[in-house]
Design a protein around this motif. Sequence first.
Motif, PDB file in Angstrom:
ATOM      1  N   HIS A 268       0.829  -1.152  -0.087  1.00 46.36           N
ATOM      2  CA  HIS A 268       0.109  -0.004   0.027  1.00 46.36           C
ATOM      3  C   HIS A 268       1.027   1.223   0.114  1.00 46.36           C
ATOM      4  N   TYR A 269       2.002   1.421   0.739  1.00 54.66           N
ATOM      5  CA  TYR A 269       2.962   2.262   0.764  1.00 54.66           C
ATOM      6  C   TYR A 269       3.441   2.719  -0.747  1.00 54.66           C
ATOM      7  N   ASN A 270       3.851   1.648  -1.266  1.00 52.12           N
ATOM      8  CA  ASN A 270       4.309   1.708  -2.697  1.00 52.12           C
ATOM      9  C   ASN A 270       3.253   2.519  -3.749  1.00 52.12           C
ATOM     10  N   PHE A 271       1.990   1.864  -3.574  1.00 53.14           N
ATOM     11  CA  PHE A 271       0.828   2.021  -4.328  1.00 53.14           C
ATOM     12  C   PHE A 271       0.705   3.657  -4.160  1.00 53.14           C
ATOM     13  N   LEU A 272       0.720   4.101  -2.957  1.00 55.37           N
ATOM     14  CA  LEU A 272       0.482   5.575  -2.735  1.00 55.37           C
ATOM     15  C   LEU A 272       1.458   6.280  -3.055  1.00 55.37           C
ATOM     16  N   ALA A 273       2.699   5.930  -2.820  1.00 55.18           N
ATOM     17  CA  ALA A 273       3.748   6.703  -3.310  1.00 55.18           C
ATOM     18  C   ALA A 273       3.803   6.918  -4.674  1.00 55.18           C
ATOM     19  N   TRP A 274       3.382   5.692  -5.511  1.00 55.59           N
ATOM     20  CA  TRP A 274       3.202   5.794  -7.026  1.00 55.59           C
ATOM     21  C   TRP A 274       2.187   6.895  -7.599  1.00 55.59           C
ATOM     22  N   LYS A 275       1.187   7.074  -6.685  1.00 55.05           N
ATOM     23  CA  LYS A 275       0.075   7.858  -6.931  1.00 55.05           C
ATOM     24  C   LYS A 275       0.501   9.461  -6.327  1.00 55.05           C
ATOM     25  N   LYS A 276       1.641   9.560  -5.936  1.00 48.61           N
ATOM     26  CA  LYS A 276       2.382  11.068  -5.482  1.00 48.61           C
ATOM     27  C   LYS A 276       1.573  11.419  -4.354  1.00 48.61           C
ATOM     28  N   VAL A 277       1.177  10.526  -3.380  1.00 47.40           N
ATOM     29  CA  VAL A 277       0.849  11.017  -2.137  1.00 47.40           C
ATOM     30  C   VAL A 277       2.061  11.051  -1.231  1.00 47.40           C
ATOM     31  N   ALA A 278       2.168  12.147  -0.450  1.00 45.02           N
ATOM     32  CA  ALA A 278       3.277  12.137   0.551  1.00 45.02           C
ATOM     33  C   ALA A 278       2.854  11.443   1.778  1.00 45.02           C
ATOM     34  N   ILE A 279       3.654  10.601   2.117  1.00 44.76           N
ATOM     35  CA  ILE A 279       3.318   9.358   3.247  1.00 44.76           C
ATOM     36  C   ILE A 279       4.240   9.699   4.341  1.00 44.76           C
ATOM     37  N   HIS A 280       3.626   9.974   5.480  1.00 44.47           N
ATOM     38  CA  HIS A 280       4.356  10.023   6.682  1.00 44.47           C
ATOM     39  C   HIS A 280       3.853   8.932   7.835  1.00 44.47           C
ATOM     40  N   ASP A 281       4.322   7.891   7.835  1.00 42.54           N
ATOM     41  CA  ASP A 281       4.198   6.542   8.407  1.00 42.54           C
ATOM     42  C   ASP A 281       5.128   6.379   9.576  1.00 42.54           C
ATOM     43  N   ALA A 282       4.613   5.382  10.423  1.00 40.57           N
ATOM     44  CA  ALA A 282       5.220   5.108  11.837  1.00 40.57           C
ATOM     45  C   ALA A 282       5.148   6.208  12.750  1.00 40.57           C
ATOM     46  N   VAL A 283       4.068   7.150  12.558  1.00 40.04           N
ATOM     47  CA  VAL A 283       3.926   8.184  13.495  1.00 40.04           C
ATOM     48  C   VAL A 283       2.869   7.873  14.890  1.00 40.04           C
ATOM     49  N   ILE A 284       3.429   8.262  15.534  1.00 43.98           N
ATOM     50  CA  ILE A 284       2.562   7.850  16.946  1.00 43.98           C
ATOM     51  C   ILE A 284       2.235   9.284  17.693  1.00 43.98           C
ATOM     52  N   GLY A 285       0.696   9.243  17.992  1.00 40.13           N
ATOM     53  CA  GLY A 285       0.433  10.292  18.910  1.00 40.13           C
ATOM     54  C   GLY A 285      -0.873  10.735  18.432  1.00 40.13           C
ATOM     55  N   SER A 286      -1.394  11.999  18.901  1.00 45.12           N
ATOM     56  CA  SER A 286      -2.750  12.275  18.724  1.00 45.12           C
ATOM     57  C   SER A 286      -2.964  12.847  17.282  1.00 45.12           C
ATOM     58  N   TRP A 287      -4.195  12.895  16.766  1.00 45.68           N
ATOM     59  CA  TRP A 287      -4.054  13.281  15.323  1.00 45.68           C
ATOM     60  C   TRP A 287      -4.038  14.978  15.440  1.00 45.68           C
ATOM     61  N   GLN A 288      -4.545  15.567  16.579  1.00 44.24           N
ATOM     62  CA  GLN A 288      -4.398  17.040  16.416  1.00 44.24           C
ATOM     63  C   GLN A 288      -2.982  17.405  16.513  1.00 44.24           C
ATOM     64  N   ASP A 289      -2.027  16.685  17.273  1.00 43.70           N
ATOM     65  CA  ASP A 289      -0.673  17.104  17.034  1.00 43.70           C
ATOM     66  C   ASP A 289       0.134  16.840  15.740  1.00 43.70           C
ATOM     67  N   ALA A 290      -0.593  15.856  15.099  1.00 40.44           N
ATOM     68  CA  ALA A 290      -0.081  15.242  13.793  1.00 40.44           C
ATOM     69  C   ALA A 290      -0.500  16.539  12.853  1.00 40.44           C
ATOM     70  N   VAL A 291      -1.911  17.021  12.817  1.00 38.99           N
ATOM     71  CA  VAL A 291      -2.078  18.101  11.947  1.00 38.99           C
ATOM     72  C   VAL A 291      -1.315  19.445  12.169  1.00 38.99           C
ATOM     73  N   LYS A 292      -1.008  19.883  13.470  1.00 39.38           N
ATOM     74  CA  LYS A 292      -0.214  20.707  13.620  1.00 39.38           C
ATOM     75  C   LYS A 292       1.202  20.626  12.910  1.00 39.38           C
ATOM     76  N   LYS A 293       1.666  19.555  13.277  1.00 42.95           N
ATOM     77  CA  LYS A 293       3.186  19.253  12.337  1.00 42.95           C
ATOM     78  C   LYS A 293       3.050  19.232  10.981  1.00 42.95           C
ATOM     79  N   VAL A 294       2.047  18.780  10.317  1.00 42.28           N
ATOM     80  CA  VAL A 294       1.908  18.699   9.007  1.00 42.28           C
ATOM     81  C   VAL A 294       1.558  20.267   8.487  1.00 42.28           C
TER      82      VAL A 294
END
Length: 120
Positions: free
Chosen positions: A73-99
């Motif tokens: 799935h990582y390879n498929f989405l990367a091929w579709k030009k999606v910027a992938i940040h994987d292996a991220v642990i934490g609250s979605w609110q903190d992740a949104v702020k970082k993005v």
Amino acid sequence: MIMRKLLIPLQGDFIAPRFDLATEILIVRFEDGEILGEPRTIIMERPSDEGLCQMIVEENITDLVCGGIEELHYNFLAWKKVAIHDAVIGSWQDAVKKVLSGNLESGTILPSSVNSVLTL
């Protein structure tokens, strides 16, 4: 700048530990570090990695934040030009702020998740 769309598979208030087991999805539209409109939450009928990949393509998602994701799935989405940040642990609110600030990297453990573990 170009409007972007972020997708985060959720488990409660946190990023789901596995991409393929999430049934709750958050989609946030953003541009120049600012959220556009209201973030949307989508509840899937059942976990489906293929369904999630299809949703990412259909929704024109540009950015993905997730916990674990299979290489296929990582390879498929990367091929579709999606910027992938994987292996991220934490609250979605903190992740949104970082993005939004452009500072999220794969493998990040967000500080609030460390604090919540320490206070258990």
